[in-house]
Design an enzyme around this catalytic site. Sequence first.
Site, PDB file in Angstrom:
ATOM      1  N   LYS A 120     -17.883  -6.301   8.009  1.00  0.00           N
ATOM      2  CA  LYS A 120     -16.818  -6.927   7.805  1.00  0.00           C
ATOM      3  C   LYS A 120     -15.900  -7.110   9.318  1.00  0.00           C
ATOM      4  CE  LYS A 120     -13.617  -6.724   4.045  1.00  0.00           C
ATOM      5  NZ  LYS A 120     -12.448  -5.310   3.081  1.00  0.00           N
ATOM      6  N   ARG A 143      -1.635  -5.769  -8.424  1.00  0.00           N
ATOM      7  CA  ARG A 143      -0.837  -6.972  -8.473  1.00  0.00           C
ATOM      8  C   ARG A 143      -1.615  -7.999  -9.347  1.00  0.00           C
ATOM      9  NH1 ARG A 143      -3.578  -7.943  -2.348  1.00  0.00           N
ATOM     10  NH2 ARG A 143      -4.959  -7.232  -3.853  1.00  0.00           N
ATOM     11  N   SER A 163      -3.154  -7.730   2.917  1.00  0.00           N
ATOM     12  CA  SER A 163      -3.478  -8.244   4.799  1.00  0.00           C
ATOM     13  C   SER A 163      -3.232  -8.658   5.075  1.00  0.00           C
ATOM     14  CB  SER A 163      -4.463  -6.341   4.573  1.00  0.00           C
ATOM     15  OG  SER A 163      -3.976  -5.510   4.707  1.00  0.00           O
ATOM     16  N   HIS A 221       0.652  -1.244   0.205  1.00  0.00           N
ATOM     17  CA  HIS A 221      -0.241  -0.106   0.381  1.00  0.00           C
ATOM     18  C   HIS A 221       0.994   0.927   0.244  1.00  0.00           C
ATOM     19  CE1 HIS A 221      -2.875  -2.409   2.971  1.00  0.00           C
ATOM     20  NE2 HIS A 221      -3.766  -2.446   0.733  1.00  0.00           N
TER      21      HIS A 221
HETATM   22  O1  PNS Z   1      -9.063  -2.990   1.421  1.00  0.00           O
HETATM   23  P1  PNS Z   1     -10.677  -3.254   0.617  1.00  0.00           P
HETATM   24  O2  PNS Z   1     -11.298  -3.908   2.027  1.00  0.00           O
HETATM   25  O3  PNS Z   1     -10.374  -4.183  -0.399  1.00  0.00           O
HETATM   26  O4  PNS Z   1     -11.189  -1.643   0.066  1.00  0.00           O
HETATM   27  C1  PNS Z   1     -12.625  -2.104  -0.409  1.00  0.00           C
HETATM   28  C2  PNS Z   1     -13.008  -0.425  -0.565  1.00  0.00           C
HETATM   29  C3  PNS Z   1     -13.522   0.324   0.615  1.00  0.00           C
HETATM   30  C4  PNS Z   1     -12.078   0.276  -2.414  1.00  0.00           C
HETATM   31  C5  PNS Z   1     -13.997  -1.051  -1.561  1.00  0.00           C
HETATM   32  O5  PNS Z   1     -15.039  -2.070  -0.006  1.00  0.00           O
HETATM   33  C6  PNS Z   1     -15.393  -0.154  -1.781  1.00  0.00           C
HETATM   34  O6  PNS Z   1     -15.010   0.400  -3.029  1.00  0.00           O
HETATM   35  N1  PNS Z   1     -15.831   0.742  -0.670  1.00  0.00           N
HETATM   36  C7  PNS Z   1     -17.350   1.553  -0.815  1.00  0.00           C
HETATM   37  C8  PNS Z   1     -18.717   0.976  -1.259  1.00  0.00           C
HETATM   38  C9  PNS Z   1     -19.086   1.391  -2.403  1.00  0.00           C
HETATM   39  O7  PNS Z   1     -18.810   2.743  -3.326  1.00  0.00           O
HETATM   40  N2  PNS Z   1     -19.194  -0.158  -3.433  1.00  0.00           N
HETATM   41  C10 PNS Z   1     -19.151   0.298  -4.714  1.00  0.00           C
HETATM   42  C11 PNS Z   1     -18.279   0.024  -5.434  1.00  0.00           C
HETATM   43  S1  PNS Z   1     -18.412  -0.374  -7.235  1.00  0.00           S
END
Ligand code: PNS
Length: 168
Positions: free
Chosen positions: A43, A93, A130, A19
């Site tokens: 989560k 990745r 993570s 990150h």
């Molecule tokens: O580190 P992560 O858990 O993979 O992060 C995921 C994250 C926060 C990037 C993703 O869950 C997200 O975009 N959440 C916001 C909710 C949202 O906008 N959902 C619609 C996506 S098109």
Amino acid sequence: MSMRRAVYPGSFDPLHNGHCEVIARAAGLFDEVIVAVSTNYSKKYLFPLQDRLEMAKQTFAALRGILIEPMGDGLLAEYCHDRGATAIIKGLRSSSDFDYELPMAIMNRQLTGVETVFLPAESHYLHLSSTMIKEVFTLGGDVSDFVPKAVLKKLQALGAPEKEIPQG
Ligand code: PNS
């Protein structure tokens, strides 16, 4: 000229060197990068939001142009719109990351016009996630090469690892 602002979203449970490397490169491309720490109530996190924010703040304290903020549990596209960010940064990745990210990138653009900028991960960090960091740490492995100092301290402060590994 208007400020070019990008958002780098994630759970950061915990932040790792993959990150950090992407954040540092994004900071070279944009005037301001907001590291947006998300909360998804479905989560199970190893670290509470305050700890995830604190670890990121400590890690980037000396770097200008990098802000750390809670993202909440709403839409990422709306958050970017509200913060005046024109781009979402995502590190890639693998092709499976791309397959997962592409529909979200399209949806986010259709929602509020925010673009997604994909940065290829540095080869040295291609294997990091993570979830893997938590698994290695929980099973007693040394993760000091893979996480920033502030994260290592927090992991060590957890004490004896419990053998239950939250995903994410
Ligand atoms: O580190 P992560 O858990 O993979 O992060 C995921 C994250 C926060 C990037 C993703 O869950 C997200 O975009 N959440 C916001 C909710 C949202 O906008 N959902 C619609 C996506 S098109």
